[in-house]
Motif scaffolding. Sequence first.
Motif, mmCIF file in Angstrom:
data_model
loop_
_atom_site.group_PDB
_atom_site.id
_atom_site.type_symbol
_atom_site.label_atom_id
_atom_site.label_comp_id
_atom_site.label_asym_id
_atom_site.label_seq_id
_atom_site.Cartn_x
_atom_site.Cartn_y
_atom_site.Cartn_z
ATOM 1 N N UNK A 83 94.118 47.587 45.341
ATOM 2 C CA UNK A 83 94.693 48.155 44.122
ATOM 3 C C UNK A 83 94.733 49.685 44.101
ATOM 4 N N UNK A 84 94.284 50.351 45.145
ATOM 5 C CA UNK A 84 94.115 51.803 45.154
ATOM 6 C C UNK A 84 95.444 52.558 45.035
ATOM 7 N N UNK A 85 95.342 53.779 44.468
ATOM 8 C CA UNK A 85 96.440 54.743 44.523
ATOM 9 C C UNK A 85 96.386 55.517 45.830
ATOM 10 N N UNK A 86 95.181 55.934 46.246
ATOM 11 C CA UNK A 86 95.018 56.606 47.529
ATOM 12 C C UNK A 86 93.887 55.947 48.303
ATOM 13 N N UNK A 87 94.133 55.733 49.613
ATOM 14 C CA UNK A 87 93.091 55.267 50.515
ATOM 15 C C UNK A 87 92.835 56.360 51.546
#
Length: 545
Positions: A83-87
Amino acid sequence: MITVAADGSGDYISIQEAINHIPEERSEPTIIIIKSGIYKEKLEIYKSHIHLIGESAETTIITYDDYANKTFPNGEPYHTFHSYTVFIGGDDISVKRLTFENTAGSGEVVGQALAAYVDGDRISFQDCKFLGHQDTLFTGPLPPKPRERASFGGPREGFPIRPVRQYYERCYIEGDIDFIFGSATAVFQDCEISSSGGGWITAASTPEKVEFGYVFIRCKLTGEAAEQSVALGRPWRNYAKVAFIDCWLGSHIKVEGWDRWGEREPIDELAFIEYGSIGPGADNHGRAAWSKVIARKEADRFAAQNILAGHDGWNPVSDEQPITLYLAGDSTMSSYAPSYYPRLGWGQVLGWFFDHNVVVSNDAASGRSSKSFIDEGRLAAILNRIREDDYLLIQFGHNDQKPDEERHTDPQTSYLDHLRQYVEGARAKGATPVLITSVQRRSFDEQGTFTDTHGDYPTAVKQLAEEYDVAIIDLAAKSKELFMTWGGEQTKTLFLWLTPGENANYPEGVQDDTHFSAEGAWEIAKLVIQGINEQGLPIARLIRR
């Protein structure tokens, strides 16, 4: 150096494009300048040695809206770790002045929704924002195995578990449920941790035999959550370690402080620690019995450089020696243990107005005059430590008025003689002395007329300031103006006025017109900051804006 600009004026219009452009084999640092704009992209960084630099966290925003309950085309849910915006999975990455947000919404509706999934070693963030609701910031690695299903999912599923270190400085992190969670050794220094709703701030899964988990240093815990609705943390795994060192805790923090997550973790393996907490949520009398309030000597090991050094000596903290503000004064300035709360001295909160380049050493002590402070060796102790470019703030007068031999001074003679020792001692060490006239007492008659109780002492301080050409903050005048503006009744909120039963520390109530409440300490500290600005002192550039 690569420039990203959403308006097309840079080398790339998306950050991911810029990342993809970096050769896989590159081991030298790559600097990516990101111009102001809103970048709606799901950003994935597997490469190392990257520096991301935004123009401003207020105007340079990376945003996305994936969430745990969302499903892939095959019907499988994203779960938390997709679900991340940035990894960020590479190593040796620094990030400055960027906002990472997940706009999916409340966890009650969409489930977990990460703003950032950070799973690299030697990762630092400065002046960044992390915005979300449930599970805003995940600091990898993943725990050994999930409890409730066969796999975690996400970009690190099945990867070997390794220790990682992360550093967050002057960052703003917002969420509600477990919104800082994971297994990293991570230091949060001079950050604001904002709870948007009731829940838990941390859910640490510190690996066994790792010395440090999450350490919050000089952080401010704020938010819109209701009073007594937020816990400092709960353990996600058996060996969770979380420490809050010299932090300000708002009224939303629960008295018990910590939660055991349904008592499924053995308490003898947990290390939930506090030292030097102040603020409405700092009273540790009702803390969970298995948490710990440590002593100063033990707290000294919780320094960012020590925590993050590891085997390679990594130190993301600026090499600049911080400026120290030494405070010499009486009980209106001094610091108090949580058992005295809401009684605070204005010096106790002064450090919150400065950035990480300033350290406040509050050496003020209750009941001391300019004379007794010297006679007890307190000034000598300061002068033994003070360095060039440090500051010495000097406020005496309340107790110099007392008639006893140990403290009394005459405003025209011995008072000035003693204050000269402070000024000359600081200057001999290359430090800057700052004279401060005594803060006023709450002194209104039945007609509401304010009475100045300090006699000739403030005038003597002004005389000395002129004689030595030393900076002066006329706190007597500033506080008088403040109190007269607020009026006799309203100023009670600035002082230690409590009704019986209102506060457990003062069960019989108290009516104190000399010592400040938490609100009063903040208001007086603001006046001191105002004076620093008015005097044009160089340290004013380090005041938080």
